[in-house]
Design a protein around this motif. Structure first.
Motif, short mmCIF file in Angstrom:
data_model
loop_
_atom_site.label_atom_id
_atom_site.label_comp_id
_atom_site.label_asym_id
_atom_site.label_seq_id
_atom_site.Cartn_x
_atom_site.Cartn_y
_atom_site.Cartn_z
N ILE A 145 0.60 -1.52 0.10
CA ILE A 145 0.55 0.00 -0.25
C ILE A 145 0.80 1.59 -0.32
O ILE A 145 0.61 2.31 -0.01
N GLU A 146 2.39 0.98 0.55
CA GLU A 146 3.20 2.25 0.46
C GLU A 146 3.39 2.53 -0.93
O GLU A 146 3.65 3.70 -1.20
N GLY A 147 3.59 1.53 -2.11
CA GLY A 147 3.77 2.02 -2.88
C GLY A 147 5.32 1.15 -3.64
O GLY A 147 4.75 1.18 -4.86
N TRP A 148 5.77 0.88 -3.34
CA TRP A 148 6.91 -0.38 -3.64
C TRP A 148 6.33 -1.49 -3.82
O TRP A 148 4.66 -2.22 -3.41
#
Lengths: 257, 212
Positions: A145-148
């Motif tokens: 969910i953080e983008g990584w």
């Protein structure tokens, strides 16, 4: 022993109902202070354009609406992309709500997986029995969910096969996972039955290491990483909405990919 | 505010003069709804960026919305409905009414460059506010295109499994995320220029509020 923390308290139902509520008052105050970006809103001339509580309520309602939209968008037959061995991310990132050295130490000899709720066979499972289940391997992308994102290789039984073995009522709405690191999350039944949803015991051809969730993690390539619980100690099948750890802080519950 | 006479003259709506509507009501409405939605999307998007910076910098909290990743995602996935629904109304109207063809076409890069230079020197004529100069045509068409790219790349990273085909268009998840960021940067660049020009030529700002 960590398994003890999973023992059912007589007030469990009440506690669960409480936990499923969106936010308790202290968290709500924190949320209002941090999440509403009040600094940005006061730029609009000091008038109370967006009252914090009603904004939170509105955003919560939209998040619930987004759960329904995503359930509707979810195609049970659509498979997440599979990658070649060469695409595997090494080293694979560690991520949790605690530091790596605080990951739970589960004793494989005494470990038992509890199975509760709407199931025909609620006998606890030993690791030996779990390891004897037929397995498959997937190389899929884990998206946080953080983008990584990172590509990993997981091996273990199809979760739908496991549900069949315990005689789970697949008409139930939710499957809840309670973990030995005190993490909780829950899945809609359709996602739980997806052919790539897997009870993973192995990572990159080795026994799932402690940092990645020993003895088992649920690998769900059709959902964000935080819907892939590690160190699972109890699996419950039921109709009561149980939410989850991050969901209580406001992460969208469905979080499908 | 100045006397009503000079105000009317300022917006080109003198008594007996041509009371031409520059921006119909639907365009004005969708413009301001879009303005609010895009600010929420960019503000929350920058906070989401901060959770795992795509580029090696963290955006200061004063310009982000949501306070932390969870709050920012809630704003982002709420405002996306407003942005897309409003954008579709605006775009359909622009195509069907012929407004796009009339106001944004044809586009000439050479003329756009010439007009941009003239504008920078303060020598661009604004005699007819119903007409866009070549630089405006390029900018407005460009930002509409960037809007499509930002929405499509956003869908690709929101639903990389269900909308796999869309994801392949950009490469894979990580590439789509970069495209999403750069399309936002283009829109943000446009926004800075656009707001600057609107403040430099308040008549255009009034026209987007009153229509004339």
């Amino acid at each position: 022993m960590l398994g003890k923390s999973r023992a059912r308290h007589p007030d469990t139902t009440v506690i669960l109902k409480e936990a499923a509520r969106r936010l308790d008052p202290p968290t709500r105050r924190l949320f209002l202070r941090n999440a509403m970006g009040l600094g940005t809103l006061t730029l609009l001339g000091g008038c109370d354009v967006v009252d914090g509580l009603s904004a939170e309520r509105m955003l919560g309602k939209v998040s619930d609406f987004n759960d329904r939209v995503q359930a509707w968008l979810f195609d049970p037959a659509r498979l997440a992309r599979e990658y070649p061995e060469a695409a595997i991310t090494r080293p694979f990132p560690f991520n949790a709500f605690y530091a790596e050295e605080n990951a739970p130490n589960v004793d494989p000899a005494t470990f038992r997986l509890d199975v509760t709720g709407r199931v025909d066979d609620d006998r606890p499972w030993t690791l030996d029995r779990l390891y004897a289940l037929p397995r498959f391997t997937q190389i899929t992308r884990h998206i946080c969910i953080e983008g990584w994102s990172a590509v990993g290789k997981w091996t273990g039984p199809r979760f739908s096969d496991f549900l069949a073995r315990i005689g789970a009522d697949t008409r139930a709405r939710y499957v809840t996972f309670r973990c030995d690191d005190n993490y909780v999350t829950s899945l809609d039944m359709a996602s739980a039955l997806h052919p790539q949803t897997q009870l993973a015991f192995f990572f990159d051809d080795e026994v799932l290491p402690r940092k990645y969730g020993f003895p088992m993690k649920l690998r769900v390539p059709t959902k964000l990483g935080f819907k892939n619980p590690k160190h699972i100690g109890e699996i419950e099948v039921g109709d009561d909405f149980t939410g989850g750890y991050w969901e209580t802080y406001g992460y969208n519950w469905f979080s499908g990919l | 505010m100045a006397s009503s006479g000079s105000y009317a003259a300022a917006v080109g709506a003198t008594r007996g003069g041509a009371r031409r509507v520059i921006h119909p009501l639907l365009v004005r409405l969708t413009h301001w709804v879009n303005a609010a939605a895009i600010l929420v999307m960019i503000g929350s998007g920058l906070e989401i960026h901060n959770a795992y910076p795509t580029l090696p910098f963290v955006v200061p909290k004063v310009v982000t919305l949501g306070g932390w990743l969870g709050g920012a995602l809630q704003w982002h996935f709420a405002a996306m409905w407003v942005l897309v629904a409003n954008g579709l109304v605006y775009f359909s109207y622009g195509v069907v009414s012929g407004r796009f063809a009339r106001k944004l076409w044809p586009i000439s890069l050479r003329e756009a460059a010439r007009d941009a230079v003239a504008a920078a020197r303060g020598r661009l004529s604004h005699a007819d506010p119903t007409l866009y100069n070549a630089a405006q045509k390029l900018l407005y068409s460009g930002v509409i295109l960037a809007g499509f790219v930002v929405v499509l790349s956003g869908l690709a990273i929101w639903k990389p499994v269900q909308l796999q085909v869309l994801g392949l268009l950009f490469g894979d998840f990580d590439e789509a995320r970069l495209v999403h960021f750069w399309a936002m940067a283009v829109i943000l660049g446009f926004l800075v220029l656009h707001v600057g020009m609107a403040l430099a030529f308040p008549r255009s700002l009034v026209a987007m509020i009153r229509g004339r």
